[in-house]
Scaffold this motif. Structure first.
Motif, PDB file in Angstrom:
ATOM      1  N   SER A  30      -1.286  -0.854  -4.424  1.00  0.00           N
ATOM      2  CA  SER A  30      -1.454  -1.317  -3.053  1.00  0.00           C
ATOM      3  C   SER A  30      -2.472  -2.448  -2.956  1.00  0.00           C
ATOM      4  CB  SER A  30      -1.887  -0.147  -2.162  1.00  0.00           C
ATOM      5  OG  SER A  30      -2.180  -0.585  -0.851  1.00  0.00           O
ATOM      6  N   VAL A  31      -3.567  -2.321  -3.713  1.00  0.00           N
ATOM      7  CA  VAL A  31      -4.636  -3.323  -3.616  1.00  0.00           C
ATOM      8  C   VAL A  31      -4.573  -4.358  -4.731  1.00  0.00           C
ATOM      9  CG1 VAL A  31      -6.151  -1.746  -2.396  1.00  0.00           C
ATOM     10  CG2 VAL A  31      -6.224  -1.808  -4.877  1.00  0.00           C
ATOM     11  N   GLN A  32      -3.940  -4.013  -5.869  1.00  0.00           N
ATOM     12  CA  GLN A  32      -3.821  -4.945  -6.993  1.00  0.00           C
ATOM     13  C   GLN A  32      -2.399  -4.895  -7.571  1.00  0.00           C
ATOM     14  OE1 GLN A  32      -6.845  -3.728  -9.778  1.00  0.00           O
ATOM     15  NE2 GLN A  32      -8.509  -4.677  -8.629  1.00  0.00           N
ATOM     16  N   PRO A  33      -1.383  -5.238  -6.785  1.00  0.00           N
ATOM     17  CA  PRO A  33       0.002  -5.123  -7.279  1.00  0.00           C
ATOM     18  C   PRO A  33       0.273  -5.997  -8.498  1.00  0.00           C
ATOM     19  CG  PRO A  33      -0.089  -6.393  -5.247  1.00  0.00           C
ATOM     20  CD  PRO A  33      -1.447  -5.797  -5.425  1.00  0.00           C
ATOM     21  N   LEU A  34      -0.432  -7.112  -8.627  1.00  0.00           N
ATOM     22  CA  LEU A  34      -0.207  -7.995  -9.771  1.00  0.00           C
ATOM     23  C   LEU A  34      -0.583  -7.306 -11.071  1.00  0.00           C
ATOM     24  CD1 LEU A  34       0.499 -10.807 -10.895  1.00  0.00           C
ATOM     25  CD2 LEU A  34      -1.881 -11.456 -10.526  1.00  0.00           C
ATOM     26  N   TYR A  35      -1.725  -6.638 -11.097  1.00  0.00           N
ATOM     27  CA  TYR A  35      -2.177  -5.952 -12.301  1.00  0.00           C
ATOM     28  C   TYR A  35      -1.363  -4.687 -12.578  1.00  0.00           C
ATOM     29  CZ  TYR A  35      -6.199  -9.063 -12.067  1.00  0.00           C
ATOM     30  OH  TYR A  35      -7.003 -10.181 -12.029  1.00  0.00           O
ATOM     31  N   SER A  36      -0.728  -4.154 -11.537  1.00  0.00           N
ATOM     32  CA  SER A  36       0.072  -2.947 -11.709  1.00  0.00           C
ATOM     33  C   SER A  36       1.477  -3.254 -12.201  1.00  0.00           C
ATOM     34  CB  SER A  36       0.162  -2.181 -10.377  1.00  0.00           C
ATOM     35  OG  SER A  36      -1.119  -1.797  -9.941  1.00  0.00           O
ATOM     36  N   GLN A  37       1.830  -4.546 -12.286  1.00  0.00           N
ATOM     37  CA  GLN A  37       3.151  -4.966 -12.763  1.00  0.00           C
ATOM     38  C   GLN A  37       4.272  -4.327 -11.945  1.00  0.00           C
ATOM     39  OE1 GLN A  37       3.431  -4.294 -16.994  1.00  0.00           O
ATOM     40  NE2 GLN A  37       1.915  -5.874 -17.484  1.00  0.00           N
ATOM     41  N   ARG A  38       4.112  -4.333 -10.632  1.00  0.00           N
ATOM     42  CA  ARG A  38       5.120  -3.802  -9.718  1.00  0.00           C
ATOM     43  C   ARG A  38       5.737  -4.953  -8.932  1.00  0.00           C
ATOM     44  NH1 ARG A  38       5.930   1.991 -10.102  1.00  0.00           N
ATOM     45  NH2 ARG A  38       4.038   2.785 -11.096  1.00  0.00           N
ATOM     46  N   ASP A  39       7.039  -4.789  -8.615  1.00  0.00           N
ATOM     47  CA  ASP A  39       7.721  -5.814  -7.839  1.00  0.00           C
ATOM     48  C   ASP A  39       7.297  -5.793  -6.378  1.00  0.00           C
ATOM     49  OD1 ASP A  39       9.112  -6.566 -10.100  1.00  0.00           O
ATOM     50  OD2 ASP A  39      10.793  -5.222  -9.683  1.00  0.00           O
ATOM     51  N   ARG A  40       6.939  -4.611  -5.893  1.00  0.00           N
ATOM     52  CA  ARG A  40       6.578  -4.473  -4.488  1.00  0.00           C
ATOM     53  C   ARG A  40       5.233  -3.763  -4.356  1.00  0.00           C
ATOM     54  NH1 ARG A  40      12.266  -2.458  -1.637  1.00  0.00           N
ATOM     55  NH2 ARG A  40      13.544  -4.250  -2.287  1.00  0.00           N
ATOM     56  N   ARG A  41       4.544  -4.116  -3.291  1.00  0.00           N
ATOM     57  CA  ARG A  41       3.260  -3.480  -2.997  1.00  0.00           C
ATOM     58  C   ARG A  41       3.504  -2.059  -2.461  1.00  0.00           C
ATOM     59  NH1 ARG A  41      -1.812  -5.577  -1.750  1.00  0.00           N
ATOM     60  NH2 ARG A  41      -0.913  -7.683  -1.769  1.00  0.00           N
ATOM     61  N   CYS A  42       2.721  -1.123  -2.950  1.00  0.00           N
ATOM     62  CA  CYS A  42       2.822   0.256  -2.473  1.00  0.00           C
ATOM     63  C   CYS A  42       2.176   0.350  -1.086  1.00  0.00           C
ATOM     64  CB  CYS A  42       2.126   1.211  -3.439  1.00  0.00           C
ATOM     65  SG  CYS A  42       2.217   2.953  -2.946  1.00  0.00           S
ATOM     66  N   HIS A  43       2.754   1.163  -0.230  1.00  0.00           N
ATOM     67  CA  HIS A  43       2.254   1.297   1.145  1.00  0.00           C
ATOM     68  C   HIS A  43       1.539   2.620   1.377  1.00  0.00           C
ATOM     69  CE1 HIS A  43       4.245  -2.376   2.424  1.00  0.00           C
ATOM     70  NE2 HIS A  43       5.353  -1.965   1.821  1.00  0.00           N
ATOM     71  N   ALA A  44       1.022   3.212   0.321  1.00  0.00           N
ATOM     72  CA  ALA A  44       0.276   4.458   0.474  1.00  0.00           C
ATOM     73  C   ALA A  44      -1.037   4.202   1.220  1.00  0.00           C
ATOM     74  CB  ALA A  44      -0.016   5.066  -0.895  1.00  0.00           C
ATOM     75  N   ARG A  45      -1.416   5.142   2.073  1.00  0.00           N
ATOM     76  CA  ARG A  45      -2.662   5.012   2.828  1.00  0.00           C
ATOM     77  C   ARG A  45      -3.861   5.295   1.919  1.00  0.00           C
ATOM     78  NH1 ARG A  45      -0.136   8.543   6.689  1.00  0.00           N
ATOM     79  NH2 ARG A  45      -1.766  10.086   6.205  1.00  0.00           N
ATOM     80  N   TYR A  46      -5.009   4.783   2.339  1.00  0.00           N
ATOM     81  CA  TYR A  46      -6.241   5.089   1.617  1.00  0.00           C
ATOM     82  C   TYR A  46      -6.600   6.554   1.855  1.00  0.00           C
ATOM     83  CZ  TYR A  46      -6.904   0.021   1.261  1.00  0.00           C
ATOM     84  OH  TYR A  46      -6.749  -1.316   1.002  1.00  0.00           O
ATOM     85  N   SER A  47      -7.238   7.168   0.855  1.00  0.00           N
ATOM     86  CA  SER A  47      -7.633   8.574   0.962  1.00  0.00           C
ATOM     87  C   SER A  47      -9.151   8.667   1.006  1.00  0.00           C
ATOM     88  CB  SER A  47      -7.104   9.371  -0.231  1.00  0.00           C
ATOM     89  OG  SER A  47      -5.690   9.278  -0.325  1.00  0.00           O
ATOM     90  N   PRO A  48      -9.726   9.282   2.031  1.00  0.00           N
ATOM     91  CA  PRO A  48     -11.186   9.444   2.098  1.00  0.00           C
ATOM     92  C   PRO A  48     -11.688  10.217   0.884  1.00  0.00           C
ATOM     93  CG  PRO A  48     -10.171   9.989   4.208  1.00  0.00           C
ATOM     94  CD  PRO A  48      -9.052   9.854   3.203  1.00  0.00           C
ATOM     95  N   ALA A  49     -12.573   9.615   0.129  1.00  0.00           N
ATOM     96  CA  ALA A  49     -13.009  10.196  -1.144  1.00  0.00           C
ATOM     97  C   ALA A  49     -13.738  11.522  -0.956  1.00  0.00           C
ATOM     98  CB  ALA A  49     -13.901   9.209  -1.887  1.00  0.00           C
ATOM     99  N   GLN A  50     -14.644  11.580   0.031  1.00  0.00           N
ATOM    100  CA  GLN A  50     -15.418  12.803   0.208  1.00  0.00           C
ATOM    101  C   GLN A  50     -14.520  13.975   0.582  1.00  0.00           C
ATOM    102  OE1 GLN A  50     -18.670  12.466   2.953  1.00  0.00           O
ATOM    103  NE2 GLN A  50     -19.402  14.553   2.595  1.00  0.00           N
ATOM    104  N   GLN A  51     -13.568  13.746   1.478  1.00  0.00           N
ATOM    105  CA  GLN A  51     -12.661  14.822   1.868  1.00  0.00           C
ATOM    106  C   GLN A  51     -11.807  15.283   0.691  1.00  0.00           C
ATOM    107  OE1 GLN A  51     -10.365  14.039   5.423  1.00  0.00           O
ATOM    108  NE2 GLN A  51     -12.070  12.969   6.407  1.00  0.00           N
TER     109      GLN A  51
END
Length: 226
Positions: A30-51
């Motif tokens: 989602s944040v670095q699609p180029l480095y992930s070698q994906r054709d499309r950006r993932c649309h997953a939401r951010y997850s609160p780390a503490q929770q």
């Protein structure tokens, strides 16, 4: 600690903290699609780390404190559908059936030797009985293998229960470093998909494996390294 992954695209998650002090796990695709070698950006939401960290730790503590679900899952995974008395009853039935067929084979041979049966009829019946014996022998071998698996499963269950019992005492007073060590040892992966969390646990079955992370044992660990 590289344990969180995106449940939508399976990519690893990065951790980031905003200037306001809010920490999140974010899908790399989602944040670095180029480095992930994906054709499309993932649309997953951010997850609160503490929770997420709190939820995972609470679930781990529940699992360690009440390992009954682990033992049931282990029994199902090993195909332990039969109780010990059922296994013994099945083994007795197979022995009786085998003895009966062997007696039939002896009587058939006696009948042939006394010229009661023709050679062709004797051979036909003998082949049928031998096939029955072979089938019963195969079933007996499968039953023995199941008994062996059940014995091995019982040993694994004892080791897991012993480990959980030893760890339970220190859960309430564990330091951050101790929590992190335990999480690294017992969790292989945490999949997060827009609020849904799936935790993949790995329980040590021997004292030697209590100090080795599961990822160090996986043969496919470097298969998808970019």
């Amino acid at each position: 600690r590289a344990l969180v992954s995106c449940g939508l695209c399976q990519s690893a998650c990065l951790s980031r903290t905003t200037p306001q002090g809010h920490s999140y796990y974010m899908c790399r695709c989602s944040v670095q699609p180029l480095y992930s070698q994906r054709d499309r950006r993932c649309h997953a939401r951010y997850s609160p780390a503490q929770q997420l960290d709190t939820l995972v730790w609470q679930d781990l503590c529940e699992l360690i404190t009440h390992p009954e679900s682990l033992l049931l899952a282990l029994d199902r995974a090993q195909g332990g559908a039969w109780l010990p008395q059922e296994l013994q009853a099945r083994r007795t039935t197979l022995r009786k059936a085998t003895a009966s067929v062997e007696q039939q084979l002896e009587r058939l041979t006696d009948a042939y030797l006394h010229a009661i049966l023709s050679r062709a009829e004797y051979q036909r019946r003998r082949q049928d009985l031998e096939r029955q014996l072979q089938t019963l022998a195969t079933q007996a071998q499968q039953l023995d293998a199941q008994v062996d698996r059940r014995t091995a499963t019982a040993g694994l269950a004892t080791s897991i229960a012993d480990f959980c019992q030893r760890v339970q005492a220190g859960l309430a007073t564990a330091t951050f470093a101790q929590k992190r060590t335990l999480v690294e040892l017992l969790i292989d992966r945490v999949l997060v998909a827009n609020g849904e969390v799936e935790i993949h646990y790995v329980l040590p079955t021997h004292s030697r494996s209590e100090k080795i992370r599961f990822c160090h044992l996986r043969k496919d660990y470097f298969n998808h390294v970019i």
